[in-house]
Design a protein around this motif. Structure first.
Motif, PDB file in Angstrom:
ATOM      1  N   ALA A 198      -0.243  -8.103  -6.659  1.00 22.93           N
ATOM      2  CA  ALA A 198      -1.169  -7.086  -6.176  1.00 22.93           C
ATOM      3  C   ALA A 198      -1.472  -6.114  -7.312  1.00 22.93           C
ATOM      4  N   PRO A 199      -2.594  -5.423  -7.257  1.00 24.78           N
ATOM      5  CA  PRO A 199      -2.941  -4.464  -8.315  1.00 24.78           C
ATOM      6  C   PRO A 199      -1.834  -3.438  -8.513  1.00 24.78           C
ATOM      7  N   SER A 258       8.477 -10.889   3.761  1.00 22.19           N
ATOM      8  CA  SER A 258       7.204 -10.310   4.215  1.00 22.19           C
ATOM      9  C   SER A 258       6.236 -11.355   4.769  1.00 22.19           C
ATOM     10  N   VAL A 259       6.482 -12.639   4.491  1.00 25.39           N
ATOM     11  CA  VAL A 259       5.542 -13.668   4.954  1.00 25.39           C
ATOM     12  C   VAL A 259       6.173 -14.637   5.953  1.00 25.39           C
ATOM     13  N   LYS A 260       7.451 -14.485   6.218  1.00 24.25           N
ATOM     14  CA  LYS A 260       8.114 -15.388   7.164  1.00 24.25           C
ATOM     15  C   LYS A 260       7.456 -15.300   8.536  1.00 24.25           C
ATOM     16  N   PRO A 279      -3.431  -6.368   5.425  1.00 29.16           N
ATOM     17  CA  PRO A 279      -3.964  -5.754   4.199  1.00 29.16           C
ATOM     18  C   PRO A 279      -2.971  -5.819   3.034  1.00 29.16           C
ATOM     19  N   GLU A 280      -1.692  -5.743   3.324  1.00 27.28           N
ATOM     20  CA  GLU A 280      -0.695  -5.795   2.246  1.00 27.28           C
ATOM     21  C   GLU A 280      -0.542  -7.177   1.641  1.00 27.28           C
ATOM     22  N   ASP A 281      -1.201  -8.177   2.201  1.00 25.73           N
ATOM     23  CA  ASP A 281      -1.223  -9.506   1.590  1.00 25.73           C
ATOM     24  C   ASP A 281      -2.284  -9.618   0.504  1.00 25.73           C
ATOM     25  N   THR A 295      -8.308 -11.074  -0.416  1.00 24.55           N
ATOM     26  CA  THR A 295      -8.501  -9.695  -0.012  1.00 24.55           C
ATOM     27  C   THR A 295      -8.532  -9.626   1.505  1.00 24.55           C
ATOM     28  N   VAL A 296      -7.665  -8.790   2.055  1.00 22.47           N
ATOM     29  CA  VAL A 296      -7.600  -8.622   3.506  1.00 22.47           C
ATOM     30  C   VAL A 296      -8.007  -7.187   3.818  1.00 22.47           C
ATOM     31  N   SER A 297      -9.143  -7.045   4.439  1.00 20.06           N
ATOM     32  CA  SER A 297      -9.684  -5.714   4.675  1.00 20.06           C
ATOM     33  C   SER A 297     -10.654  -5.745   5.845  1.00 20.06           C
ATOM     34  N   SER A 298     -10.645  -4.656   6.599  1.00 21.01           N
ATOM     35  CA  SER A 298     -11.603  -4.547   7.687  1.00 21.01           C
ATOM     36  C   SER A 298     -12.851  -3.796   7.222  1.00 21.01           C
TER      37      SER A 298
END
Length: 118
Positions: free
Chosen positions: A40-41, A63-65, A89-91, A115-118
Motif C-alpha cells: 500500500a502507499p 487480515s485476509v483470512k 478499503p484497506e485492501d 483500489t477499493v473505494s466507494s
C-alpha cells in the motif's frame, strides 16, 4: 524469457470481488515456492498468501483470512490466482506475485493495482 505477469486489478466498491492472475511465461510453477504480496502507499510490502511447493499454504495474512483464497491453477500450472472477496478499503494496494525456484532464484511480477473505494 522467464517472467511473471500479474493482471486482473482494478477499482471496485467495498464488498465486491476481484480475481487476480499471475501468469508465468517460460516456465511452469511446478516445484516453485510462490505467493502473493501487496504494498500500500507509504507502507512496506507484506505477504498475503504464501505457498510452499512441498507443504502447501505456509502463510495466510490474518487480515485476509476468510476473504481471500487461491483457486486451483490451470492445467499446465502456469497461473497463480488470487480470489479476493468482500474487499475492504484497506485492501487497496499494488499486488505482486513472487516465485522462488529450488536454487533460490527469486522472480517478481510488475504488480497490478487494486483500489477499493466507494
Amino acid at each position: 524469457q522467464m517472467q511473471l505477469v500479474e493482471s486482473g486489478g482494478g477499482k471496485v466498491q467495498p464488498g465486491e470481488s476481484l480475481r487476480l492472475s499471475c501468469t508465468a511465461s517460460g516456465f511452469t510453477l511446478d516445484g516453485y515456492n510462490i505467493g502473493w504480496f501487496r504494498q500500500a502507499p507509504g507502507k512496506e510490502r507484506e505477504g498475503v498468501i504464501c505457498i510452499s511447493a512441498r507443504r502447501g499454504i505456509t502463510y495466510y495474512a490474518d487480515s485476509v483470512k476468510g476473504r481471500f483464497t487461491i483457486p486451483r491453477s490451470n492445467a499446465r500450472n502456469t497461473i497463480l490466482y488470487l480470489q479476493m472477496n468482500s474487499l475492504k478499503p484497506e485492501d487497496t494496494a499494488t499486488y505482486y506475485c513472487k516465485s522462488i525456484d529450488s536454487r533460490g532464484t527469486v522472480r517478481w511480477g510488475q504488480g497490478t493495482q487494486v483500489t477499493v473505494s466507494s
